[in-house]
Design an enzyme around this catalytic site. Structure first.
Site, PDB file in Angstrom:
ATOM      1  N   HIS A   1       0.851  -1.185   0.000  1.00 17.57           N
ATOM      2  CA  HIS A   1       0.000   0.000   0.000  1.00 17.57           C
ATOM      3  C   HIS A   1       0.889   1.237   0.000  1.00 17.57           C
ATOM      4  O   HIS A   1       2.120   1.151   0.111  1.00 17.57           O
ATOM      5  CB  HIS A   1      -0.952   0.004   1.193  1.00 17.57           C
ATOM      6  CG  HIS A   1      -2.139  -0.895   1.004  1.00 17.57           C
ATOM      7  ND1 HIS A   1      -3.073  -0.688   0.017  1.00 17.57           N
ATOM      8  CD2 HIS A   1      -2.531  -2.012   1.677  1.00 17.57           C
ATOM      9  CE1 HIS A   1      -3.998  -1.632   0.086  1.00 17.57           C
ATOM     10  NE2 HIS A   1      -3.690  -2.448   1.083  1.00 17.57           N
TER      11      HIS A   1
ATOM     12  N   ASP B   1      -0.206   7.193  -3.574  1.00 12.80           N
ATOM     13  CA  ASP B   1      -1.314   6.826  -4.456  1.00 12.80           C
ATOM     14  C   ASP B   1      -1.608   7.906  -5.494  1.00 12.80           C
ATOM     15  O   ASP B   1      -1.766   7.615  -6.683  1.00 12.80           O
ATOM     16  CB  ASP B   1      -2.580   6.572  -3.633  1.00 12.80           C
ATOM     17  CG  ASP B   1      -2.604   5.186  -3.017  1.00 12.80           C
ATOM     18  OD1 ASP B   1      -1.718   4.369  -3.332  1.00 12.80           O
ATOM     19  OD2 ASP B   1      -3.510   4.908  -2.204  1.00 12.80           O
TER      20      ASP B   1
END
Length: 384
Positions: free
Chosen positions: A137, A167
């Protein structure tokens, strides 16, 4: 969330007429497709029946485009996606490397139908390398990119900025840049290509200025030790009398002079390293005397480079943001307007998020799929 009336070619931004097939994912892939849709592209989102982890949550990262639900375990669904690809300019997917190939939706499968297709791949580690097949992540990727270590002003541990840096900064932004560059090239060559957008790559690229600092001798193994990470007393955040905060950033001498003037107190010399602690203490003591709103009233509109640290809900009502229309309200949800801005082909927010599969029938039909009823009857496609 409600279904929308869907019609191709209604985008108003500079990407009007560009057609994008999005294989639904989470995080940076949807953010990239939201940006493309905001800029006018016709994006169709292919969801799995029932949706993903944020299904039903009004996910703003799915705004501006219809959703069709297809069971990609069925060969008829794969064939339907390939038929969408035949008239598309771009496909975006965010699965682990090799997954779309196993499904029959890999680059070669798509190019057999449309040689000019730009194939955008969004992953954390990239399509190659020892970690490519591993889960991860945002904070894992920015750790390996060398970015997380120096974040925050706590010398004892790093602090991560939610998932904004990896992200969306190193991930979706670079995917969009890559897709648009490849799309321009495909218009000349007639050939598509894979855009391998990895969060670790993009985050490392965002750190070029830090690499410059490190090459010049500025420490990269300590936090709060450099010019822009809180090491400087005049580039930091200070608490006000009401427990709120102001951001202080008058780096240039002329801006610093204005800062000291408005602050209303004589400060220790700013460019004497031995005086850094005393300077920080003096600035902190002064800001602690009054609430944030009073300081903002004094500093706002000056060249002192001071701003109040406000919440997202407060940001929407800030006079500057309100006048520029930085935020808009749609379906009762306050959200960022499309960005950036264009002088001639203005980008506009078209629709809000819809439930997975809410537009299966009408979107597939608009994209030229002529046997939608049969697909729905067979359970290959699902109307939400």
């Amino acid at each position: 969330m409600r279904a929308m009336t869907y019609e191709l070619g209604k985008g108003t931004g500079p990407l009007a007429g560009v057609r994008v097939v999005e294989i639904a994912g989470i995080g940076p892939g949807p953010h990239a497709c939201t940006l493309l849709a905001d800029l006018g592209a016709d994006v169709v989102r292919v969801d799995r029946p029932g949706g993903g982890t944020m299904a039903g949550a009004g996910d703003l990262l799915t705004r501006g485009r219809p959703s069709v639900a297809l069971d990609l375990k069925r060969p008829e669904a794969i064939e339907t996606v390939l038929r969408l690809v035949e008239t598309a300019d771009v496909l975006v997917e965010g699965m682990r490397p090799g997954t779309t190939e196993r499904l029959g939706l890999g680059p070669e499968d798509c190019w057999a139908r449309n040689p000019a297709l730009v194939y955008g791949r969004m992953t954390g580690w990239g399509q190659s390398g020892p970690l490519a097949a591993s889960a991860g992540h945002d904070m894992n990727y920015i750790s390996v990119a060398g970015a997380l270590f120096g974040l925050g002003q706590d010398p004892g541990r790093p602090h991560f900025p939610a998932n904004l840096l990896g992200d969306f900064g190193g991930g979706s932004t670079y995917l969009v840049i890559g897709v648009l560059a490849a799309l321009l090239e495909a218009r000349v060559s007639g050939k598509g290509q894979v855009v391998d957008a990895a969060i670790v790559d993009g985050t490392a690229h965002l750190g070029l200025m830090n690499a410059t600092f490190a090459a010049g001798g500025m420490p990269d193994d300590r936090r709060a030790a450099g010019l822009l990470d809180g090491g400087s007393p005049y580039y930091d955040v200070y608490e006000t009398a009401d427990g709120r905060h102001v951001s202080v950033a008058p780096l240039e001498p002329k801006f610093y002079a204005e800062f000291e003037r408005v602050l209303g107190v004589e400060l220790p010399p700013r460019d004497v390293p031995e005086q850094a602690d005393a300077l920080r203490a003096a600035i902190a003591a002064r800001f602690a005397e009054r609430p944030m709103t009073e300081w903002v009233a004094d500093f706002e509109g000056t060249d002192a480079c001071v701003a109040g640290v406000i919440t997202l809900s407060e940001a929407a009502a800030h006079p500057h943001n309100a006048e520029r229309g930085v935020f808009v309200e749609r379906d009762g949800i306050t959200q960022a307007a499309p960005a950036p801005r264009f002088s001639r082909t203005e980008a506009t927010l078209s629709t809000g998020p819809v439930a997975p599969g809410a537009n299966t029938r009408e979107a597939l039909a608009a994209w030229g799929i002529d046997d939608v009823d049969a697909l729905l009857d067979d359970g290959v496609a699902v109307q939400g």
